[in-house]
Design a protein around this motif. Structure first.
Motif, mmCIF file in Angstrom:
data_model
loop_
_atom_site.group_PDB
_atom_site.id
_atom_site.type_symbol
_atom_site.label_atom_id
_atom_site.label_comp_id
_atom_site.label_asym_id
_atom_site.label_seq_id
_atom_site.Cartn_x
_atom_site.Cartn_y
_atom_site.Cartn_z
ATOM 1 N N GLU A 119 0.685 -12.326 158.635
ATOM 2 C CA GLU A 119 -0.027 -12.553 157.384
ATOM 3 C C GLU A 119 0.983 -12.678 156.245
ATOM 4 O OE1 GLU A 119 -3.110 -9.810 156.496
ATOM 5 O OE2 GLU A 119 -4.208 -10.160 158.365
ATOM 6 N N PRO A 120 0.768 -13.631 155.326
ATOM 7 C CA PRO A 120 1.740 -13.836 154.246
ATOM 8 C C PRO A 120 1.768 -12.668 153.263
ATOM 9 C CG PRO A 120 -0.223 -15.172 153.881
ATOM 10 C CD PRO A 120 -0.373 -14.558 155.239
ATOM 11 N N VAL A 121 2.948 -12.181 152.965
ATOM 12 C CA VAL A 121 3.143 -11.109 151.994
ATOM 13 C C VAL A 121 4.285 -11.523 151.079
ATOM 14 C CG1 VAL A 121 3.784 -8.700 151.621
ATOM 15 C CG2 VAL A 121 2.310 -9.311 153.544
ATOM 16 N N GLY A 122 3.993 -11.668 149.778
ATOM 17 C CA GLY A 122 5.005 -12.082 148.820
ATOM 18 C C GLY A 122 5.904 -10.934 148.400
ATOM 19 N N TRP A 123 6.907 -11.288 147.573
ATOM 20 C CA TRP A 123 7.883 -10.271 147.178
ATOM 21 C C TRP A 123 7.259 -9.152 146.356
ATOM 22 C CZ3 TRP A 123 8.920 -9.100 142.105
ATOM 23 C CH2 TRP A 123 8.495 -9.999 141.132
ATOM 24 N N ARG A 124 6.197 -9.472 145.606
ATOM 25 C CA ARG A 124 5.561 -8.425 144.792
ATOM 26 C C ARG A 124 4.937 -7.355 145.684
ATOM 27 N NH1 ARG A 124 4.462 -13.267 142.268
ATOM 28 N NH2 ARG A 124 5.094 -13.456 140.069
ATOM 29 N N ARG A 125 4.272 -7.794 146.721
ATOM 30 C CA ARG A 125 3.641 -6.804 147.609
ATOM 31 C C ARG A 125 4.691 -6.083 148.452
ATOM 32 N NH1 ARG A 125 -1.199 -8.781 151.005
ATOM 33 N NH2 ARG A 125 -0.148 -10.791 151.063
ATOM 34 N N TRP A 126 5.766 -6.778 148.830
ATOM 35 C CA TRP A 126 6.841 -6.067 149.524
ATOM 36 C C TRP A 126 7.418 -4.975 148.627
ATOM 37 C CZ3 TRP A 126 7.339 -5.879 154.406
ATOM 38 C CH2 TRP A 126 7.109 -6.978 155.230
ATOM 39 N N THR A 127 7.560 -5.290 147.346
ATOM 40 C CA THR A 127 8.063 -4.289 146.397
ATOM 41 C C THR A 127 7.093 -3.118 146.288
ATOM 42 O OG1 THR A 127 9.197 -6.000 145.116
ATOM 43 C CG2 THR A 127 8.822 -3.889 144.028
ATOM 44 N N ALA A 128 5.792 -3.424 146.220
ATOM 45 C CA ALA A 128 4.781 -2.365 146.129
ATOM 46 C C ALA A 128 4.792 -1.487 147.366
ATOM 47 C CB ALA A 128 3.403 -2.982 145.921
ATOM 48 N N ILE A 129 4.982 -2.100 148.535
ATOM 49 C CA ILE A 129 5.046 -1.322 149.771
ATOM 50 C C ILE A 129 6.240 -0.372 149.737
ATOM 51 C CG2 ILE A 129 5.489 -1.471 152.251
ATOM 52 C CD1 ILE A 129 3.862 -4.081 152.248
#
Length: 301
Positions: A119-129
């Motif tokens: 599933e696509p995950v952008g840099w913003r959500r990677w940062t949030a994770i």
């Protein structure tokens, strides 16, 4: 007023969190008397009988072919790992603290969906994770003063549970939820019974403990059904935030039932985890909205 699939999924998730949190409190109350495997076995026997009777009453087909499906077996494996590690942690750390650690579950689900389901995950959500898991570190406080091995078990339980939820989403809809629930409960019972002797042996079960575990078995049944229905009904990105309602239950129960007083580390860490999780869901909803808009604007083939 008709409820959307996402609304029904959110309701099921909220009910599941209430049931599981109350079940956890009842289980924690008997850990001074009974070992973790004995709790799994005693509670599991009652839960399995209850689920079986409900399934027969509702006319649900409990075929061996359905529960032997590879995804059902994989889900059961993850559930066993989650149960064993979570209950072991529950017996040794504060009730609200373990619930706070488990709030990282939606982040773990998002991470798993990106790594294993593409599933696509952008840099913003990677940062949030990343920030969310930093919140988990704040809660468990690695170091000689704050860290305990049980807190690490809680993190492992969170990972097992995320894998279970991702697997649940991929189970075919024609496999009855009750069949999955029954098989899961039976597997927990068998594992608990198998581990009783090597992990302390059988201890006498008081009326107090038996009553608490009987109520817990009903709550486990309700929670299993609700979470399966939730994962099958709504979109993960929409319903996952409703897991955070479990923390509210845990804080109240921890204060009034166990006399706990959450410290600043736990509250700050929980806030970081929840804030990060909510942001990932916001980004997911926004991404879906953009994708839907592009699809609607595309000319017909």
């Amino acid at each position: 007023m008709a409820w959307s699939e996402n609304s029904r999924g959110a309701l099921f998730m909220s009910l599941a969190m209430a049931a599981f949190t109350c079940n956890d409190a009842l289980v924690k109350s008997v850990t001074p008397e009974l070992s973790i495997p004995q709790i799994m076995a005693v509670r599991g026997v009652m839960a399995t009988l209850l689920i079986y009777c409900v399934a027969r009453y509702m006319g649900v087909t409990l075929s061996a072919k359905a529960v032997m499906h590879p995804l059902v077996l994989l889900r059961t494996f993850f559930e066993l790992g989650a149960t064993l590690t979570f209950l072991s942690a529950l017996a040794h750390i504060e009730f609200a603290a373990i619930s706070s650690i488990m709030q990282a579950l939606p982040l773990a689900v998002t991470l798993g969906a990106a790594l294993f389901l593409s599933e696509p995950v952008g840099w913003r959500r990677w940062t949030a994770i990343g920030i969310g898991f930093l919140g988990v570190l704040i809660i468990i406080r690695p170091g000689p003063e704050g860290f305990t091995p049980a807190a690490l078990l809680a993190v492992v339980a969170c990972c097992f549970t995320a894998c279970r939820d991702l697997t649940t989403k991929r189970i075919q809809a024609d496999i009855p939820s009750l069949a999955v629930t029954l098989f899961t409960s039976l597997a927990n019972t068998v594992l608990g019974a198998f581990l009783i002797v090597p992990m302390g042996g059988w201890q006498p079960v008081s009326t107090y403990a038996l009553g608490h575990l009987a109520i817990a078995s009903v709550l486990v049944f309700a929670g299993y059904q609700a979470v399966i229905q939730s994962m099958r009904t709504g979109e993960i990105s929409f319903i996952a935030p409703f897991r955070y309602t479990g923390l509210l239950w845990a804080l109240v129960i921890g204060i009034f039932a166990f006399g706990e007083r959450p410290d600043a580390y736990m509250l700050v860490g929980a806030a970081v985890v929840i804030g990060s999780g909510l942001y990932t869901f916001y980004r997911e909803r926004k991404r879906q909205g953009i994708a839907t808009g592009k699809a609607a604007a595309a000319p017909p083939a």
